[in-house]
Design a protein around this motif. Structure first.
Motif, PDB file in Angstrom:
ATOM      1  N   ILE A 309       0.847  -1.203   0.000  1.00 22.93           N
ATOM      2  CA  ILE A 309       0.000   0.000   0.000  1.00 22.93           C
ATOM      3  C   ILE A 309       0.881   1.250   0.000  1.00 22.93           C
ATOM      4  CG2 ILE A 309      -1.876   1.179   1.247  1.00 22.93           C
ATOM      5  CD1 ILE A 309      -2.447  -1.666  -0.094  1.00 22.93           C
ATOM      6  N   GLN A 310       1.992   1.187   0.746  1.00 21.28           N
ATOM      7  CA  GLN A 310       2.948   2.311   0.728  1.00 21.28           C
ATOM      8  C   GLN A 310       3.506   2.507  -0.681  1.00 21.28           C
ATOM      9  OE1 GLN A 310       5.065   0.400   4.016  1.00 21.28           O
ATOM     10  NE2 GLN A 310       5.308   2.391   4.938  1.00 21.28           N
ATOM     11  N   TRP A 311       3.767   1.380  -1.355  1.00 19.46           N
ATOM     12  CA  TRP A 311       4.318   1.447  -2.718  1.00 19.46           C
ATOM     13  C   TRP A 311       3.306   2.066  -3.686  1.00 19.46           C
ATOM     14  CZ3 TRP A 311       3.020  -1.269  -7.299  1.00 19.46           C
ATOM     15  CH2 TRP A 311       3.954  -1.183  -8.337  1.00 19.46           C
ATOM     16  N   LEU A 312       2.037   1.682  -3.542  1.00 20.20           N
ATOM     17  CA  LEU A 312       0.996   2.263  -4.402  1.00 20.20           C
ATOM     18  C   LEU A 312       0.882   3.771  -4.162  1.00 20.20           C
ATOM     19  CD1 LEU A 312      -1.780  -0.463  -3.956  1.00 20.20           C
ATOM     20  CD2 LEU A 312      -0.496   0.007  -6.058  1.00 20.20           C
ATOM     21  N   ARG A 313       1.132   4.176  -2.920  1.00 22.05           N
ATOM     22  CA  ARG A 313       1.053   5.592  -2.561  1.00 22.05           C
ATOM     23  C   ARG A 313       2.316   6.343  -3.009  1.00 22.05           C
ATOM     24  NH1 ARG A 313       1.779   6.427   3.592  1.00 22.05           N
ATOM     25  NH2 ARG A 313       3.898   6.075   2.880  1.00 22.05           N
ATOM     26  N   ASN A 315       5.265   5.226  -4.756  1.00 21.40           N
ATOM     27  CA  ASN A 315       5.943   4.997  -6.036  1.00 21.40           C
ATOM     28  C   ASN A 315       5.022   5.212  -7.233  1.00 21.40           C
ATOM     29  OD1 ASN A 315       7.403   3.702  -3.883  1.00 21.40           O
ATOM     30  ND2 ASN A 315       8.746   2.845  -5.441  1.00 21.40           N
ATOM     31  N   LEU A 316       3.751   4.833  -7.089  1.00 22.88           N
ATOM     32  CA  LEU A 316       2.824   5.026  -8.208  1.00 22.88           C
ATOM     33  C   LEU A 316       1.934   6.255  -8.015  1.00 22.88           C
ATOM     34  CD1 LEU A 316       1.621   1.446  -9.231  1.00 22.88           C
ATOM     35  CD2 LEU A 316       3.717   2.663  -9.824  1.00 22.88           C
ATOM     36  N   GLY A 317       1.838   6.748  -6.788  1.00 20.65           N
ATOM     37  CA  GLY A 317       0.991   7.925  -6.542  1.00 20.65           C
ATOM     38  C   GLY A 317      -0.487   7.674  -6.813  1.00 20.65           C
ATOM     39  N   LEU A 318      -0.930   6.414  -6.681  1.00 19.34           N
ATOM     40  CA  LEU A 318      -2.335   6.101  -6.979  1.00 19.34           C
ATOM     41  C   LEU A 318      -3.272   6.502  -5.843  1.00 19.34           C
ATOM     42  CD1 LEU A 318      -2.244   2.613  -8.749  1.00 19.34           C
ATOM     43  CD2 LEU A 318      -2.188   4.904  -9.741  1.00 19.34           C
ATOM     44  N   ILE A 319      -2.722   6.612  -4.645  1.00 18.45           N
ATOM     45  CA  ILE A 319      -3.533   7.007  -3.486  1.00 18.45           C
ATOM     46  C   ILE A 319      -2.783   8.077  -2.704  1.00 18.45           C
ATOM     47  CG2 ILE A 319      -4.908   4.909  -3.120  1.00 18.45           C
ATOM     48  CD1 ILE A 319      -2.717   3.850  -1.303  1.00 18.45           C
ATOM     49  N   ALA A 320      -3.541   8.928  -1.997  1.00 16.44           N
ATOM     50  CA  ALA A 320      -2.900   9.992  -1.206  1.00 16.44           C
ATOM     51  C   ALA A 320      -2.468   9.448   0.149  1.00 16.44           C
ATOM     52  CB  ALA A 320      -3.869  11.163  -1.026  1.00 16.44           C
ATOM     53  N   ASP A 321      -3.264   8.534   0.688  1.00 16.35           N
ATOM     54  CA  ASP A 321      -2.904   7.915   1.968  1.00 16.35           C
ATOM     55  C   ASP A 321      -3.457   6.491   2.005  1.00 16.35           C
ATOM     56  OD1 ASP A 321      -5.660   8.092   2.652  1.00 16.35           O
ATOM     57  OD2 ASP A 321      -5.337  10.145   3.336  1.00 16.35           O
ATOM     58  N   ALA A 322      -3.005   5.724   3.005  1.00 20.32           N
ATOM     59  CA  ALA A 322      -3.376   4.299   3.073  1.00 20.32           C
ATOM     60  C   ALA A 322      -4.894   4.118   3.123  1.00 20.32           C
ATOM     61  CB  ALA A 322      -2.710   3.648   4.277  1.00 20.32           C
ATOM     62  N   ALA A 323      -5.572   5.007   3.852  1.00 19.86           N
ATOM     63  CA  ALA A 323      -7.019   4.848   4.030  1.00 19.86           C
ATOM     64  C   ALA A 323      -7.763   4.951   2.695  1.00 19.86           C
ATOM     65  CB  ALA A 323      -7.537   5.893   5.007  1.00 19.86           C
ATOM     66  N   GLU A 324      -7.219   5.737   1.747  1.00 17.77           N
ATOM     67  CA  GLU A 324      -7.885   5.898   0.450  1.00 17.77           C
ATOM     68  C   GLU A 324      -7.948   4.574  -0.320  1.00 17.77           C
ATOM     69  OE1 GLU A 324      -6.148   8.838  -2.180  1.00 17.77           O
ATOM     70  OE2 GLU A 324      -7.771   8.545  -3.614  1.00 17.77           O
ATOM     71  N   VAL A 373      -5.414  -0.867  -7.224  1.00 20.06           N
ATOM     72  CA  VAL A 373      -5.342  -0.717  -5.764  1.00 20.06           C
ATOM     73  C   VAL A 373      -6.045  -1.904  -5.079  1.00 20.06           C
ATOM     74  CG1 VAL A 373      -6.105   0.693  -3.805  1.00 20.06           C
ATOM     75  CG2 VAL A 373      -5.077   1.791  -5.816  1.00 20.06           C
ATOM     76  N   ALA A 374      -7.204  -2.285  -5.596  1.00 22.59           N
ATOM     77  CA  ALA A 374      -7.909  -3.441  -5.031  1.00 22.59           C
ATOM     78  C   ALA A 374      -7.041  -4.692  -5.134  1.00 22.59           C
ATOM     79  CB  ALA A 374      -9.246  -3.649  -5.749  1.00 22.59           C
ATOM     80  N   ALA A 375      -6.356  -4.831  -6.283  1.00 19.98           N
ATOM     81  CA  ALA A 375      -5.483  -5.999  -6.467  1.00 19.98           C
ATOM     82  C   ALA A 375      -4.325  -5.972  -5.464  1.00 19.98           C
ATOM     83  CB  ALA A 375      -4.953  -6.037  -7.900  1.00 19.98           C
ATOM     84  N   GLY A 376      -3.844  -4.773  -5.133  1.00 22.33           N
ATOM     85  CA  GLY A 376      -2.773  -4.642  -4.127  1.00 22.33           C
ATOM     86  C   GLY A 376      -3.250  -5.133  -2.768  1.00 22.33           C
TER      87      GLY A 376
END
Ligand code: ADP
Length: 498
Positions: A309-313, A315-324, A373-376
């Motif tokens: 989830i940190q990586w999605l946030r 490295n990919l910038g797909l989410i602003a924070d973990a909760a998103e 993100v769901a797949a992550g």
């Protein structure tokens, strides 16, 4: 009122103290972050003096608030394997602590493997030869700190893991001891016999005189010295962090199992008096020792849980924070067919392919960031199923997961979508810990039980209540189809070298 237990949790990134009442409810607490020292690539150290100062500070603050007279017992839990040597006369550290993450002893570990120590290490200690454990870290200190080996020979040195160092400091130097759960992580301890292993000590040239006495997890560890934090209190429990978390989840009967979803994920299964050996490179370890009787556990890890989830946030910038990640996962197309395999550091159990690398597979023109993100999040559930499958194979039907329940804690359990998906992919219930501080609660349970609180383990198991419970809702056919898709995705990232 005298019904409080003080738990000290000395973790990798912070040091905390917290009191619990007789019902296990958390009260006053304090925490201080811990500085990470990186002297060279792959090396990680902590300053033991800084750790000791932090323990004094957080305990002073909490004892002041709760009132020393109200505290009946102290329990300690700690980052495991981290290695300290100190002066027996003064308590002064003789080097920085070498942290469990430190890889500097990889060459020595390779040497031990070449010499054929693998089978002995697994049979006796339950572990695999790896820099992670204390043994080679201690050997490194003895070989590299000028004068240390000579001082050991003169009886001037103590070795210990963090619990042991803190016990020494807290008791004003009166006690050089550890508990069996911490001893089990040194790669020097015979977990079957409950003694330090003379053969490993001999090979690594570790003098037995520097080792701590090994005591029950729940029992007498002396009194805190009045100068430590202004109160003389009985220390009645000591346990490594994962073992304490299992206790805090009341995994007190054989086959009960807990998973902690932080950066990575640690799974611990109670195997009772069965010192189960793994064919899948799981670790066998001591879950607790009470009245000299050892309870064993199988332990496995997933490298990337919250870290995905940190990586999605980051490295990919797909989410602003973990909760998103939860908001997005709810918008994902359930039929997307997208899988994210977070093999950033290779694949762990049961595949064990260090050369494998991550991938996102099954993308189509219609795929969205919500699907990725769901797949992550879903990868955490699949990896858990892989790991539990491997553990069950090792236990050969003796049972892992009492009543098909997995108890969970850690940062990721805040994500309701992910926890529901975990229950769905496992086809089992997921119970979220009653409080976030499960590790501290476990330390309090050990110490409190020794002081006459919380009842026996049967009572603990009976009174323990999860904060939330997720039942599997997915149709078995869908569950199996999704898992088959995951296994296909795994097959596509394998390096062919494992
Ligand atoms: P650690 O003890 O390893 O630092 P924590 O138990 O504090 O870990 O959990 C932090 C991890 O949990 C982070 O990796 C973060 O990405 C993940 N996390 C926190 N909240 C959520 C959430 N709502 N959904 C998914 N992951 C989350």
């Amino acid at each position: 009122m005298t019904g409080l237990v003080l738990a000290i949790d000395q973790g990798t990134t912070s040091t905390r103290a917290i009191v619990f009442d007789e019902a296990g409810r958390p009260g006053a607490s304090a925490a201080i972050p811990l500085r990470q020292i990186f002297p060279a690539p792959g090396w990680v150290e902590h300053d033991p003096e800084e750790i000791w100062r932090a323990v004094r500070e957080v305990c002073s603050a909490v004892v002041r608030e709760a009132g020393a007279a109200n505290i009946a017992a102290v329990g300690i839990t700690n980052q495991r394997e981290t290695t300290v040597v100190w002066d027996r006369a003064t308590g002064a550290p003789l080097h920085n602590a070498i942290v469990w993450q430190d890889r500097r002893t990889a060459p020595l570990c390779e040497e031990l493997k070449r010499e054929g120590w693998g089978t002995h290490v697994t049979d006796v200690t339950g572990l695999l030869i790896d820099p992670y454990f204390s043994a080679t870290k201690l050997a490194w200190l003895l070989g590299n700190v000028p004068g240390l080996a000579e001082r050991c020979a003169r009886g001037e040195v103590c070795f210990g893991t963090i619990d042991s160092f803190l016990l020494f400091k807290l008791t004003g130097g009166a006690l050089h001891a550890t508990d069996a759960t911490n001893a089990a992580r040194t790669m020097l301890f015979d977990i079957g016999k409950g003694v330090w292993d003379p053969q490993l000590l001999g090979r690594l040239q570790i003098p037995a005189g520097i080792l701590p006495e090994v005591r029950d997890t729940r029992g007498d560890f002396g009194m805190t010295h009045a100068e430590a934090f202004g109160a003389a209190l009985p220390i009645r429990g000591v346990a490594g962090d994962q073992q304490a978390a299992a206790k805090g989840q009341a995994c007190v009967r054989p086959s009960m199992i807990k998973a902690t979803y932080g950066t990575g994920c640690f799974v611990v299964a109670n195997t009772g008096d069965n010192k189960a050996q793994s064919a899948n490179r799981m670790l066998t370890t001591i879950l607790s020792q009470e009245d000299g009787v050892r309870t064993f556990a199988l332990e496995g890890a997933i490298f990337m849980a919250g870290a995905t989830i940190q990586w999605l946030r980051d490295n990919l910038g797909l989410i602003a924070d973990a909760a998103e990640s939860e908001t997005l996962a709810k918008q994902a197309n359930p039929e997307s067919g997208v899988y994210l395999v977070p093999a950033f550091q290779g694949l762990g159990a049961p595949v064990w392919d260090a050369e494998a690398r991550g991938a996102i597979v099954g993308l189509s023109r219609a795929s969205t960031k919500a699907d990725v993100v769901a797949a992550g999040l879903e990868s955490m559930a699949f990896q858990t199923r892989d790991l539990l499958g491997a553990m069950r194979e090792d236990m050969a039907g003796a049972g892992i997961g009492e009543n098909d329940v997995l108890r969970v804690d850690g940062g990721m359990t805040a994500n309701g979508w992910a926890m529901q998906r975990l229950a769905d992919i496992l086809g089992e219930c997921v119970e979220v810990a009653p409080i976030p501080e499960t590790t501290s609660l476990g330390a309090a349970y050990f110490a409190g039980q020794a002081a006459g609180f919380y009842g026996d383990d049967a009572e603990l198991a009976r009174t323990w209540k999860p904060a939330r419970r997720y039942e599997p809702r997915m149709a078995p056919s869908e569950r199996e189809a999704r898992y088959a898709g995951w296994l296909e995705a795994i097959a596509r990232v394998r390096s062919g070298k494992a």
